[in-house]
Design a protein around this motif. Structure first.
Motif, mmCIF file in Angstrom:
data_model
loop_
_atom_site.group_PDB
_atom_site.id
_atom_site.type_symbol
_atom_site.label_atom_id
_atom_site.label_comp_id
_atom_site.label_asym_id
_atom_site.label_seq_id
_atom_site.Cartn_x
_atom_site.Cartn_y
_atom_site.Cartn_z
ATOM 1 N N ALA A 268 0.813 -1.215 0.000
ATOM 2 C CA ALA A 268 0.000 0.000 0.000
ATOM 3 C C ALA A 268 0.848 1.267 0.000
ATOM 4 O O ALA A 268 0.312 2.358 -0.230
ATOM 5 N N PHE A 269 2.138 1.154 0.223
ATOM 6 C CA PHE A 269 3.000 2.333 0.259
ATOM 7 C C PHE A 269 3.278 2.820 -1.159
ATOM 8 O O PHE A 269 3.373 2.025 -2.097
ATOM 9 N N PRO A 270 3.450 4.112 -1.320
ATOM 10 C CA PRO A 270 3.779 4.630 -2.667
ATOM 11 C C PRO A 270 5.173 4.171 -3.085
ATOM 12 O O PRO A 270 6.093 4.085 -2.266
ATOM 13 N N ALA A 271 5.332 3.854 -4.340
ATOM 14 C CA ALA A 271 6.599 3.355 -4.874
ATOM 15 C C ALA A 271 7.079 4.270 -5.987
ATOM 16 O O ALA A 271 6.281 4.858 -6.722
ATOM 17 N N GLU A 272 8.374 4.373 -6.089
ATOM 18 C CA GLU A 272 8.981 5.185 -7.139
ATOM 19 C C GLU A 272 10.202 4.456 -7.666
ATOM 20 O O GLU A 272 11.009 3.929 -6.880
ATOM 21 N N LYS A 273 10.326 4.384 -8.960
ATOM 22 C CA LYS A 273 11.459 3.701 -9.571
ATOM 23 C C LYS A 273 12.725 4.520 -9.399
ATOM 24 O O LYS A 273 12.760 5.711 -9.698
ATOM 25 N N LEU A 274 13.756 3.868 -8.890
ATOM 26 C CA LEU A 274 15.008 4.560 -8.628
ATOM 27 C C LEU A 274 15.837 4.703 -9.899
ATOM 28 O O LEU A 274 15.897 3.787 -10.721
#
Length: 275
Positions: free
Chosen positions: A129-135
């Motif tokens: 459920a946490f927001p994810a961002e591609k590194l």
């Protein structure tokens, strides 16, 4: 297909049987001569007359001793007494202080406090459920490490037997060790203030700024499930991912999407995620 033939005079056919007969007699004569020569060879080769470095072999008769009969003694199992069992107290063994060379006595005994994880409040935790961002990351070619033949560990000054020192004299680039990690191949990665070392038990491979590290002062390292080495630094420079297999090193910092540049610790969970 054409076959070329040559004319042969009849006189050659009449002389051929006599030639074969003479050849057979010649071969049999040579064979008998060779067999006769072999039979006339002496069986005992004489010892060289002018030999002085070796003693002449002597023949001795082999004599066996008289046989001796063995008398086996049979013991009844009932006559064997049971082993004596005594209580062993490890604290009663004689002991002496063990000095590591830099130990300091405690000012007072330690205090024990009972701790239970159950006393803390529990809540549902859903990672998905946490927001994810591609590194994003910077990729560089990994330089050839400096290869040094490691020396044997020595006994630490002022310490009892059994405590060995592995430092500058053995090939480490620095005297401050902040991280130790064993990889899947049994090699040990040693983080110092002057570079990261890969130790295979015989040689040290040293990685520093020249090989692509962001900083020589390494304070942490872990290995992921792909065999890559994740590296953290002392000077808040984010982290690096070293891949010996591909010969590449990648850098990730706050500029590339990391939440911060100061890395306190790293851990890989059972699903292959790096914390």
């Amino acid at each position: 297909m054409r076959i070329a033939t040559l004319p042969v005079h009849p006189i050659y056919f009449r002389a051929l049987p006599r030639l074969c007969k003479r050849a057979s007699f010649s071969f049999l004569g040579m064979l008998l001569l060779v067999l006769a020569s072999c039979n006339n060879t002496p069986r005992n080769v004489p010892f060289p007359e002018k030999e002085v470095s070796l003693a002449k072999p002597a023949t001795a008769k082999l004599t066996f001793s008289e046989p001796v009969k063995l008398d086996w003694v049979t013991i009844s199992p009932d006559s064997v007494k049971s082993a004596k069992v005594e209580k062993f107290d490890f604290d009663k063994l004689p002991s002496k202080p063990f000095d590591t060379g830099q130990g300091r006595p405690l000012t007072k005994p330690l205090t024990e406090i009972k701790f239970s994880i159950e006393q803390f409040a529990d809540s549902t935790f859903d990672l998905e459920a946490f927001p994810a961002e591609k590194l994003r990351h910077k990729t560089m070619l990994l330089g050839e490490p400096k290869r040094v033949k490691a020396g044997m560990p020595r006994l630490k000054d002022g310490a009892w037997e059994g405590l060995l020192l592995f430092g500058l004299d053995q090939g480490l680039p620095g005297s401050i060790v902040r991280s130790l990690m064993e990889d899947r191949n049994g090699a040990v990665w040693i983080g110092t203030e002057n570079g990261l070392c890969h130790f295979d038990g015989e040689f040290l491979e040293i990685y520093s700024i020249e090989q692509g590290l962001a900083n020589p002062w390494v304070i942490g390292s872990i290995e992921d499930d792909l065999g890559q080495i994740w590296i953290s630094y002392f000077n808040q420079l984010g982290l690096s991912i070293l891949d010996k297999r591909t010969g590449l090193i990648r850098h990730i910092s706050k500029k590339e999407g990391l939440s911060g540049d100061r890395i306190i610790g790293m851990l890989e969970d059972r699903d292959g995620r790096i914390w």
